[in-house]
Scaffold this active site. Structure first.
Site, PDB file in Angstrom:
ATOM      1  N   CYS A 115       0.824  -1.231   0.000  1.00 29.68           N
ATOM      2  CA  CYS A 115       0.000   0.000   0.000  1.00 29.68           C
ATOM      3  C   CYS A 115       0.847   1.265   0.000  1.00 29.68           C
ATOM      4  O   CYS A 115       0.344   2.342  -0.311  1.00 29.68           O
ATOM      5  CB  CYS A 115      -0.917   0.015   1.211  1.00 29.68           C
ATOM      6  SG  CYS A 115      -2.067  -1.351   1.238  1.00 29.68           S
ATOM      7  N   HIS A 255      -3.844   7.155   3.692  1.00 30.09           N
ATOM      8  CA  HIS A 255      -4.177   5.922   2.971  1.00 30.09           C
ATOM      9  C   HIS A 255      -5.623   5.551   3.291  1.00 30.09           C
ATOM     10  O   HIS A 255      -6.038   5.563   4.450  1.00 30.09           O
ATOM     11  CB  HIS A 255      -3.213   4.817   3.403  1.00 30.09           C
ATOM     12  CG  HIS A 255      -3.539   3.477   2.830  1.00 30.09           C
ATOM     13  ND1 HIS A 255      -3.904   3.309   1.506  1.00 30.09           N
ATOM     14  CD2 HIS A 255      -3.559   2.241   3.386  1.00 30.09           C
ATOM     15  CE1 HIS A 255      -4.144   2.029   1.292  1.00 30.09           C
ATOM     16  NE2 HIS A 255      -3.939   1.367   2.417  1.00 30.09           N
ATOM     17  N   ASN A 285     -10.317  -0.038  -0.124  1.00 31.16           N
ATOM     18  CA  ASN A 285      -8.852   0.070  -0.045  1.00 31.16           C
ATOM     19  C   ASN A 285      -8.251  -0.329  -1.401  1.00 31.16           C
ATOM     20  O   ASN A 285      -8.314  -1.491  -1.788  1.00 31.16           O
ATOM     21  CB  ASN A 285      -8.368  -0.860   1.072  1.00 31.16           C
ATOM     22  CG  ASN A 285      -6.853  -0.839   1.250  1.00 31.16           C
ATOM     23  OD1 ASN A 285      -6.131  -0.258   0.439  1.00 31.16           O
ATOM     24  ND2 ASN A 285      -6.388  -1.486   2.299  1.00 31.16           N
TER      25      ASN A 285
HETATM   26  O1  UT7 Z   1      -4.031  -1.397   3.456  1.00 25.92           O
HETATM   27  C1  UT7 Z   1      -3.163  -2.054   4.326  1.00 25.92           C
HETATM   28  C2  UT7 Z   1      -3.512  -1.802   5.695  1.00 25.92           C
HETATM   29  N1  UT7 Z   1      -4.719  -2.507   6.060  1.00 25.92           N
HETATM   30  C3  UT7 Z   1      -5.424  -1.997   7.023  1.00 25.92           C
HETATM   31  O2  UT7 Z   1      -5.118  -0.942   7.500  1.00 25.92           O
HETATM   32  C4  UT7 Z   1      -6.594  -2.796   7.580  1.00 25.92           C
HETATM   33  C5  UT7 Z   1      -6.539  -2.717   9.074  1.00 25.92           C
HETATM   34  N2  UT7 Z   1      -7.587  -3.470   9.762  1.00 25.92           N
HETATM   35  C6  UT7 Z   1      -8.895  -3.100   9.697  1.00 25.92           C
HETATM   36  O3  UT7 Z   1      -9.274  -2.187   9.015  1.00 25.92           O
HETATM   37  C7  UT7 Z   1      -9.873  -3.851  10.587  1.00 25.92           C
HETATM   38  O4  UT7 Z   1      -9.146  -4.664  11.484  1.00 25.92           O
HETATM   39  C8  UT7 Z   1     -10.884  -4.727   9.799  1.00 25.92           C
HETATM   40  C9  UT7 Z   1     -11.876  -3.847   9.089  1.00 25.92           C
HETATM   41  C10 UT7 Z   1     -10.126  -5.603   8.797  1.00 25.92           C
HETATM   42  C11 UT7 Z   1     -11.672  -5.621  10.764  1.00 25.92           C
HETATM   43  O5  UT7 Z   1     -12.305  -4.828  11.747  1.00 25.92           O
HETATM   44  P1  UT7 Z   1     -12.193  -5.227  13.292  1.00 25.92           P
HETATM   45  O6  UT7 Z   1     -13.009  -4.252  14.032  1.00 25.92           O
HETATM   46  O7  UT7 Z   1     -10.729  -5.286  13.618  1.00 25.92           O
HETATM   47  O8  UT7 Z   1     -12.883  -6.631  13.336  1.00 25.92           O
HETATM   48  P2  UT7 Z   1     -12.277  -8.054  13.722  1.00 25.92           P
HETATM   49  O9  UT7 Z   1     -11.425  -8.601  12.646  1.00 25.92           O
HETATM   50  O10 UT7 Z   1     -11.699  -7.978  15.095  1.00 25.92           O
HETATM   51  O11 UT7 Z   1     -13.603  -8.923  13.804  1.00 25.92           O
HETATM   52  C12 UT7 Z   1     -14.641  -8.618  14.754  1.00 25.92           C
HETATM   53  C13 UT7 Z   1     -15.814  -9.551  14.506  1.00 25.92           C
HETATM   54  C14 UT7 Z   1     -15.406 -11.023  14.403  1.00 25.92           C
HETATM   55  O12 UT7 Z   1     -16.423 -11.778  15.005  1.00 25.92           O
HETATM   56  P3  UT7 Z   1     -16.177 -12.446  16.442  1.00 25.92           P
HETATM   57  O13 UT7 Z   1     -14.968 -13.325  16.274  1.00 25.92           O
HETATM   58  O14 UT7 Z   1     -15.920 -11.303  17.374  1.00 25.92           O
HETATM   59  O15 UT7 Z   1     -17.464 -13.175  16.696  1.00 25.92           O
HETATM   60  C15 UT7 Z   1     -15.395 -11.291  12.924  1.00 25.92           C
HETATM   61  O16 UT7 Z   1     -15.664 -12.638  12.622  1.00 25.92           O
HETATM   62  O17 UT7 Z   1     -16.434  -9.238  13.263  1.00 25.92           O
HETATM   63  C16 UT7 Z   1     -16.530 -10.412  12.451  1.00 25.92           C
HETATM   64  N3  UT7 Z   1     -16.369 -10.025  11.059  1.00 25.92           N
HETATM   65  C17 UT7 Z   1     -17.406  -9.734  10.264  1.00 25.92           C
HETATM   66  N4  UT7 Z   1     -18.731  -9.720  10.464  1.00 25.92           N
HETATM   67  C18 UT7 Z   1     -19.508  -9.361   9.416  1.00 25.92           C
HETATM   68  C19 UT7 Z   1     -15.213  -9.867  10.372  1.00 25.92           C
HETATM   69  N5  UT7 Z   1     -15.477  -9.484   9.110  1.00 25.92           N
HETATM   70  C20 UT7 Z   1     -16.835  -9.394   9.026  1.00 25.92           C
HETATM   71  C21 UT7 Z   1     -17.684  -9.032   7.973  1.00 25.92           C
HETATM   72  N6  UT7 Z   1     -19.015  -9.031   8.221  1.00 25.92           N
HETATM   73  N7  UT7 Z   1     -17.251  -8.681   6.747  1.00 25.92           N
END
Ligand code: UT7
Length: 328
Positions: A115, A255, A285
């Site tokens: 990125c 970004h 992204n």
């Molecule tokens: O470009 C390079 C740099 N990349 C980034 O900067 C990305 C950085 N990370 C992020 O933006 C975030 O971490 C994400 C958007 C990828 C994820 O958000 P989060 O708030 O960190 O969620 P998480 O991965 O901790 O997941 C929370 C919950 C999980 O459920 P449980 O285990 O708590 O029951 C996931 O299974 O949300 C669930 N989940 C979803 N639910 C519905 C994860 N993805 C989804 C989804 N729809 N698409």
């Protein structure tokens, strides 16, 4: 230190027409518009047509940047493409672009910094110009990330989109444009964001395809924490190098990975959200393409103009991150 200053002379961008909304994604993976919107700020993203590649997006973006700069392709000395999704492992996408543009005398190569690829390329291009090696350079961030998106994994399928952004840089005649630019890497954290197979470590095979290893793999929460911390410190250091404060910026272009990351970085820098450029809602992204697309949109919409001071900061796989202060 060379006294040659480097200026952005023109910007351009291109995104494919095909829109994939959060509602569309709800038919592909187990997700909701509400989850995607509140966790990321993304509402829709663009998807390149089947059989099209990164150079197909980069070419119109480059043509627009050249037109804005008033340069012909034959005037170009250098073409740099920051991308994690080149058309092929080799030759470089920059060479394909050189042929597409008819930029006969330009030297071209790709730069791999995920990125952060656009700001890395901008820094390399500016260094060539400052050293007097080349005069007119085209710097591009372009990606077809949906070609390496795992459409069965909801944690990543909702995040990415395709697009390209370009700038033409030349030695400045009377003003400084790139006031400061800093690059950073930490290879100890590679495992948090990568595509496991397809390179020399794990060449493509039936096994790698069966195991679904040719896709973006990310520990989202860990990446998020590092991104907020390192983007903030990078922007602070680059503002200090440029001898300006966050309050002097007319616009911050972070970004476009996640609205919550942008809000957290802006808060730490004490920059009001109204001064932060956001288009992640429309494009998701787009990795290396995100900042040059945003920059082009900010210029063309009149949000910034001659004399505006811009801070930009990026973060991605590697880890790599980078920051710049630019006067347009
Ligand atoms: O470009 C390079 C740099 N990349 C980034 O900067 C990305 C950085 N990370 C992020 O933006 C975030 O971490 C994400 C958007 C990828 C994820 O958000 P989060 O708030 O960190 O969620 P998480 O991965 O901790 O997941 C929370 C919950 C999980 O459920 P449980 O285990 O708590 O029951 C996931 O299974 O949300 C669930 N989940 C979803 N639910 C519905 C994860 N993805 C989804 C989804 N729809 N698409």
């Amino acid at each position: 230190m060379s006294s040659v200053r480097v200026c952005i002379r023109g910007t351009g961008s291109y995104v494919p027409e095909n829109v994939l909304t959060n509602q569309d994604l709800m038919r592909i993976v187990d997700t909701t518009d509400e989850w995607i919107t509140t966790r990321t700020g993304i509402k829709e993203r663009r998807i390149a047509p089947d059989h099209s590649a990164t150079s197909d997006l980069a070419t119109p973006a480059a043509e627009k940047a050249l037109a804005a700069a008033g340069l012909d392709p034959v005037d170009l000395d250098l073409i740099l493409v920051g991308t994690a999704t080149p058309d092929m492992v080799f030759p470089s996408t920059a060479c394909i672009l050189q042929a597409n543009l008819g930029a006969k005398k330009a030297v071209g190569f790709d730069l791999s910094a995920a990125c952060s690829g656009f700001l890395y390329s901008l820094s390399v291009g500016a260094s060539f110009l400052k050293g007097g090696v080349y005069r007119n350079a085209l710097v591009i961030g372009a990606e077809t990330l949906t070609s390496i998106t795992d459409w069965t994994e909801r944690r990543t399928a909702v995040l990415f989109g395709d697009g390209a952004g370009a700038v033409v840089i030349t030695p400045a005649e009377d003003e400084s444009c790139i006031e400061a630019i800093n690059l950073y890497s930490d290879g100890n954290l590679t495992h948090l964001l990568h595509m496991p197979a397809g390179g020399s470590r794990m060449p493509p095979s039936h096994e790698t395809v069966d195991k679904n290893l040719h896709v973006i793999t990310m520990e989202g929460r860990e990446v998020f924490k590092h991104a907020v911390k390192l983007m903030t410190s990078a922007m602070e250091e680059t503002l200090s190098d440029a001898d300006v404060t966050a309050g002097d910026l007319d616009l911050l272009i972070p970004h476009q990975a996640n609205l919550r990351i942008m809000e957290a970085v802006a808060k730490r820098l004490r920059i009001p959200i109204e001064k932060v450029f956001v288009n992640v809602d429309r494009y998701g992204n787009t990795s290396a393409a995100s900042v040059p697309i945003a920059l082009d949109e900010a210029v063309r919409s009149g949000r910034i103009g001659k004399g505006s001071l811009i801070g930009t900061v990026v973060f991605g796989g590697g880890f790599t991150w980078a920051s710049a202060v630019v006067r347009i």
